[in-house]
Design a protein around this motif. Structure first.
Motif, mmCIF file in Angstrom:
data_model
loop_
_atom_site.group_PDB
_atom_site.id
_atom_site.type_symbol
_atom_site.label_atom_id
_atom_site.label_comp_id
_atom_site.label_asym_id
_atom_site.label_seq_id
_atom_site.Cartn_x
_atom_site.Cartn_y
_atom_site.Cartn_z
ATOM 1 N N GLU A 148 0.823 -1.209 0.000
ATOM 2 C CA GLU A 148 0.000 0.000 0.000
ATOM 3 C C GLU A 148 0.857 1.260 0.000
ATOM 4 O O GLU A 148 0.426 2.309 -0.484
ATOM 5 N N TYR A 188 -7.574 -4.622 2.644
ATOM 6 C CA TYR A 188 -7.273 -5.045 1.281
ATOM 7 C C TYR A 188 -8.493 -5.473 0.473
ATOM 8 O O TYR A 188 -8.402 -5.644 -0.741
ATOM 9 N N GLY A 232 -6.089 3.661 5.997
ATOM 10 C CA GLY A 232 -5.767 4.557 4.903
ATOM 11 C C GLY A 232 -6.522 5.859 4.904
ATOM 12 O O GLY A 232 -6.386 6.651 3.965
#
Length: 373
Positions: free
Chosen positions: A19, A128, A171
């Motif tokens: 990532e 994910y 994130g």
């Protein structure tokens, strides 16, 4: 897709995922509990990745030992703030590359098949997406971040201005710095306190949209370029019982229509992000800031305001000229009706070991109330 290859009794391979944009390891060797930290650090510095096959807790200890060998700060940090920033960023990138060479293998269902390993399946599914059905190699540093993100998502971040908790997703920038939220919570609303429609641009977790809704704004339209952020904001809005007031959309910066209030808290540093994980902090060339300012006048209802929530850390680091923001405001046909300032309260303000401490300790976050000139 990128694939790593190694030999473990026989040739093996797995899909590579990062990532943070770590490069595909070209050489991979198997490592276990017998691997000395000095050897692991040397191999990692040479570009060799270590696929861990030992005890999970021993892998974390090895990672800490490698980190000590990398060091904790840049030697002889330059006095110029901008040079100090870029030197520190280079150091952090080097550290990430070295530590990112210690890998683990996620099985086809996101199981981590190591001794004493935690169950990471839910954390990986959330970060994910559903398992791909094939093994995936990731850096241990990244997996630890994924595990930490699951914990933050579960317990949430207390937001005093809301009297509630916001639950960040992997994130998505978490509202751990409450001073900018407090500014939005206390700034006087335009229109005598009655706002029918507000836009929250770059909503992230949805925290500012929720604050506006709690303040009585009739309808809040929250936008974000990131799919993760939009999913996170929608989940927080539902959790807070505000789904009837806040609508989350994207990926455009501005939604259709006009609003009596447009709020934007863009990333504070006009520097290119290394990966999508940095988008909450870095905005290459100040593109989001410019997009907000250039589109604001035509999106405001008569008597409406735009609220720009921005730190002056970029100016204190020499990454943006002191007069750049006022000049951009004027160039967009806007004027400053008022400005509210606050000082940061986060832990880095007190960290004298931080190479950027001088700038962070003097930082001021402002809410600029903007109207058409």
């Amino acid at each position: 897709m990128s694939t790593i290859h190694w030999v473990e009794a026989q040739p093996r391979s797995a899909r590579w995922h990062s990532e943070s944009g770590l490069p595909l390891p070209r050489r991979v060797v198997v490592a276990d509990d017998l691997m000395p930290a000095a050897v692991a650090h040397r191999l990692a510095c040479e570009g060799t990745a270590l696929l861990w096959r030992g005890d999970f807790h021993n892998a974390r200890q090895l990672l800490r030992a490698m980190d000590r060998r990398v060091g904790r700060s840049t030697p002889e940090a330059p006095e110029c703030p901008a040079e100090a920033f870029h030197a520190h960023r280079r150091y952090r990138a080097h550290r990430a590359r070295v530590l990112g060479k210690l890998l683990v293998l996620l099985e086809a269902d996101h199981t981590l098949a190591l001794r004493r390993a935690p169950d990471v399946r839910r954390a990986c599914d959330e970060a994910y997406g559903p398992p791909s059905g094939e093994p995936v190699a990731v850096a241990l540093t990244e997996l630890l971040g994924v595990i930490g993100a699951r914990e933050w998502r579960e317990k949430g971040v207390a937001v005093p201005a809301l009297g509630a908790r916001i639950h960040p997703h992997y994130g998505v920038f978490a509202p751990t710095r409450s001073e900018y939220v407090d500014l939005v919570a206390r700034a006087p609303l335009p229109g005598g306190g009655t706002v029918r429609t507000a836009f929250d641009l770059g909503t992230g977790t949805g925290v500012l949209a929720a604050v506006l809704a709690r303040r009585g704004v009739g309808q809040v339209v929250a936008t974000d370029v990131g799919a993760r952020a939009r999913e996170c904001a929608r989940a927080n809005v539902r959790r807070l019982g505000l789904a009837g007031t806040v609508r989350v959309t994207g990926p455009g910066l501005y939604p259709d229509g006009r609003a009596g209030l447009v709020v934007c808290n863009p990333p504070w540093l006009p520097v290119r992000p290394a990966s999508d994980l940095d988008l909450g902090v870095y905005d290459a060339g100040g593109a989001m800031l410019q997009g907000f300012l250039s589109g604001l006048a035509e999106r405001l209802e008569p008597g409406g305001e735009g609220w720009l929530v921005l730190s002056d850390l970029a100016e204190r680091l020499g990454l943006r000229d002191r007069g750049a923001v006022p000049a951009a405001i004027a160039a967009a046909g806007l004027r400053v009706a008022d400005r509210l300032d606050t000082r940061p309260r986060h832990s880095r303000v007190r960290d004298t070991g931080d190479p950027l401490h001088a700038a962070r300790s003097a930082e001021v976050t402002s809410l600029w109330r903007l109207t058409p000139a």
